[in-house]
Every structure is written in structure tokens, then in C-alpha cells.
Design a protein around this motif. Sequence first.
Motif, PDB file in Angstrom:
ATOM      1  N   PRO A 263       5.097  15.177  35.482  1.00 44.90           N
ATOM      2  CA  PRO A 263       4.565  14.412  34.356  1.00 44.90           C
ATOM      3  C   PRO A 263       5.024  12.908  34.660  1.00 44.90           C
ATOM      4  O   PRO A 263       5.990  12.447  35.127  1.00 44.90           O
ATOM      5  N   PRO A 264       4.453  12.090  33.845  1.00 40.85           N
ATOM      6  CA  PRO A 264       4.942  10.776  33.722  1.00 40.85           C
ATOM      7  C   PRO A 264       6.176  10.484  33.335  1.00 40.85           C
ATOM      8  O   PRO A 264       6.685  11.160  32.130  1.00 40.85           O
TER       9      PRO A 264
ATOM     10  N   ARG B 103      -2.113  -2.818  26.515  1.00 41.31           N
ATOM     11  CA  ARG B 103      -1.352  -3.943  26.862  1.00 41.31           C
ATOM     12  C   ARG B 103       0.075  -3.497  26.578  1.00 41.31           C
ATOM     13  O   ARG B 103       0.801  -3.809  25.430  1.00 41.31           O
ATOM     14  N   LEU B 104       0.651  -2.772  27.773  1.00 39.41           N
ATOM     15  CA  LEU B 104       2.113  -2.535  27.741  1.00 39.41           C
ATOM     16  C   LEU B 104       2.743  -3.784  27.778  1.00 39.41           C
ATOM     17  O   LEU B 104       2.301  -4.867  28.511  1.00 39.41           O
ATOM     18  N   MET B 105       3.968  -3.794  27.301  1.00 40.22           N
ATOM     19  CA  MET B 105       4.963  -4.675  27.372  1.00 40.22           C
ATOM     20  C   MET B 105       5.767  -4.721  28.820  1.00 40.22           C
ATOM     21  O   MET B 105       6.187  -3.844  28.995  1.00 40.22           O
ATOM     22  N   THR B 106       6.443  -6.146  28.819  1.00 37.78           N
ATOM     23  CA  THR B 106       7.438  -6.261  29.901  1.00 37.78           C
ATOM     24  C   THR B 106       8.833  -6.359  29.094  1.00 37.78           C
ATOM     25  O   THR B 106       8.749  -6.496  27.986  1.00 37.78           O
ATOM     26  N   ALA B 107       9.891  -6.294  29.958  1.00 37.72           N
ATOM     27  CA  ALA B 107      11.105  -6.382  29.402  1.00 37.72           C
ATOM     28  C   ALA B 107      11.189  -7.660  28.599  1.00 37.72           C
ATOM     29  O   ALA B 107      11.907  -7.637  27.357  1.00 37.72           O
ATOM     30  N   GLU B 108      10.943  -8.675  29.013  1.00 37.54           N
ATOM     31  CA  GLU B 108      11.079 -10.078  28.568  1.00 37.54           C
ATOM     32  C   GLU B 108      10.201 -10.089  27.001  1.00 37.54           C
ATOM     33  O   GLU B 108      10.830 -10.679  26.213  1.00 37.54           O
TER      34      GLU B 108
ATOM     35  N   ARG C 136      -2.617  11.353  26.254  1.00 34.15           N
ATOM     36  CA  ARG C 136      -3.171  11.109  27.491  1.00 34.15           C
ATOM     37  C   ARG C 136      -2.397   9.967  28.079  1.00 34.15           C
ATOM     38  O   ARG C 136      -2.329   9.045  27.593  1.00 34.15           O
ATOM     39  N   VAL C 137      -2.043  10.036  29.527  1.00 35.58           N
ATOM     40  CA  VAL C 137      -1.834   8.661  30.117  1.00 35.58           C
ATOM     41  C   VAL C 137      -2.610   8.378  31.473  1.00 35.58           C
ATOM     42  O   VAL C 137      -3.097   9.339  32.073  1.00 35.58           O
ATOM     43  N   TRP C 138      -3.053   7.189  31.612  1.00 40.29           N
ATOM     44  CA  TRP C 138      -3.550   6.974  32.664  1.00 40.29           C
ATOM     45  C   TRP C 138      -2.779   5.995  33.623  1.00 40.29           C
ATOM     46  O   TRP C 138      -2.066   5.035  33.412  1.00 40.29           O
ATOM     47  N   ALA C 139      -3.096   6.092  34.838  1.00 38.36           N
ATOM     48  CA  ALA C 139      -2.332   5.311  35.937  1.00 38.36           C
ATOM     49  C   ALA C 139      -3.648   4.597  36.762  1.00 38.36           C
ATOM     50  O   ALA C 139      -4.766   4.571  36.259  1.00 38.36           O
ATOM     51  N   SER C 140      -3.615   3.713  37.688  1.00 43.33           N
ATOM     52  CA  SER C 140      -4.574   2.814  38.292  1.00 43.33           C
ATOM     53  C   SER C 140      -5.540   3.681  38.936  1.00 43.33           C
ATOM     54  O   SER C 140      -6.738   3.216  39.022  1.00 43.33           O
ATOM     55  N   ASP C 141      -5.514   5.100  39.226  1.00 41.97           N
ATOM     56  CA  ASP C 141      -6.431   5.913  39.893  1.00 41.97           C
ATOM     57  C   ASP C 141      -6.894   6.743  38.804  1.00 41.97           C
ATOM     58  O   ASP C 141      -7.647   7.589  39.248  1.00 41.97           O
ATOM     59  N   GLY C 142      -6.889   6.629  37.543  1.00 40.29           N
ATOM     60  CA  GLY C 142      -7.363   7.401  36.476  1.00 40.29           C
ATOM     61  C   GLY C 142      -6.419   8.013  35.731  1.00 40.29           C
ATOM     62  O   GLY C 142      -5.251   7.833  35.702  1.00 40.29           O
ATOM     63  N   LEU C 143      -7.134   9.345  34.918  1.00 37.50           N
ATOM     64  CA  LEU C 143      -6.087   9.844  34.220  1.00 37.50           C
ATOM     65  C   LEU C 143      -4.869  10.615  34.848  1.00 37.50           C
ATOM     66  O   LEU C 143      -5.327  11.024  36.025  1.00 37.50           O
ATOM     67  N   TRP C 144      -3.853  10.739  34.200  1.00 35.25           N
ATOM     68  CA  TRP C 144      -2.764  11.446  34.940  1.00 35.25           C
ATOM     69  C   TRP C 144      -2.784  12.881  35.156  1.00 35.25           C
ATOM     70  O   TRP C 144      -3.061  13.449  34.126  1.00 35.25           O
TER      71      TRP C 144
ATOM     72  N   GLU D  89       6.984   4.252  33.219  1.00 36.64           N
ATOM     73  CA  GLU D  89       7.135   3.762  34.567  1.00 36.64           C
ATOM     74  C   GLU D  89       5.800   2.782  34.768  1.00 36.64           C
ATOM     75  O   GLU D  89       4.893   2.712  34.260  1.00 36.64           O
ATOM     76  N   GLU D  90       6.024   2.078  35.965  1.00 37.24           N
ATOM     77  CA  GLU D  90       5.334   0.717  36.128  1.00 37.24           C
ATOM     78  C   GLU D  90       3.904   1.385  36.628  1.00 37.24           C
ATOM     79  O   GLU D  90       2.862   0.388  36.214  1.00 37.24           O
ATOM     80  N   VAL D  91       3.721   2.493  37.320  1.00 34.37           N
ATOM     81  CA  VAL D  91       2.467   2.800  37.604  1.00 34.37           C
ATOM     82  C   VAL D  91       1.418   3.059  36.350  1.00 34.37           C
ATOM     83  O   VAL D  91       0.264   2.917  36.667  1.00 34.37           O
ATOM     84  N   VAL D  92       1.860   3.352  35.119  1.00 30.74           N
ATOM     85  CA  VAL D  92       1.141   3.613  34.156  1.00 30.74           C
ATOM     86  C   VAL D  92       0.382   2.263  33.649  1.00 30.74           C
ATOM     87  O   VAL D  92       0.942   1.323  33.534  1.00 30.74           O
ATOM     88  N   ILE D  93      -0.906   2.328  33.362  1.00 29.13           N
ATOM     89  CA  ILE D  93      -1.581   1.169  32.728  1.00 29.13           C
ATOM     90  C   ILE D  93      -2.105   1.514  31.419  1.00 29.13           C
ATOM     91  O   ILE D  93      -2.269   0.503  30.560  1.00 29.13           O
ATOM     92  N   THR D  94      -2.340   2.622  30.763  1.00 22.31           N
ATOM     93  CA  THR D  94      -2.708   2.924  29.637  1.00 22.31           C
ATOM     94  C   THR D  94      -2.150   4.179  28.795  1.00 22.31           C
ATOM     95  O   THR D  94      -1.893   5.166  29.938  1.00 22.31           O
TER      96      THR D  94
END
Length: 107
Positions: free
Chosen positions: A30-31, A80-85, A14-22, A53-58
Amino acid sequence: MKYFFLSEGWTVGRVWASDGLWQITAWRRPPDIQRLNICLVENNELMWLYRIEEVVITVEVKPNASEFVSQSIGQVVLKRLMTAEQVIDRLGTAEAKCQLQNIQSVV
């Protein structure tokens, strides 16, 4: 974009965005999750780099049932998803060994 490493034999659940479960019906798609052609080898374990994609938080990840029948881990939630850096820093560490997907044997 955000990134995460995932062990060979594990899949995204499962994938979550800021407004809840995708919800595919709400987003109408799909994400966007793509496995890249880069992996780390640590303790003889392949860890593939994924872009999401950026909108995904979990992201929930879990082992493939057929490969990990004896495992006691059912799923793991990555918060804790990673940035490119952060990915570049991780690939540059002494313990990390970068491989391309086309390489058949890795050890």
C-alpha cells in the motif's frame, strides 16, 4: 516526502501516483501514508498532519460515514500536496496552533 492536513473524522480513500490509480498488486504494497503527532486547531476543528511518499500526486479523502451522516460532502480530491517548507510556514501562522497527539482536550 509530501504532506497534507486532514480534519479529524476524515479518512484517506484512493491514492494516485504518476502512472494512475495506486494498485497494491502492482506496487506490491500500500502507499506509505502516516499521520504525524502534529495538528492544527482552526475554528475548534482538529486538522492532523499526514506524511505521504513522494511518488503520490493525488489523494482522495472522505468523511467517516458514521460521524458525518448528515454531511453532503462525499469525498474531496487533494491535488496540491505540501512540501516540508510549506508545512513549516503553515504551522508558523498566527491562526495555527500546534498540538501534540497526547493532549486530551483541545480548545
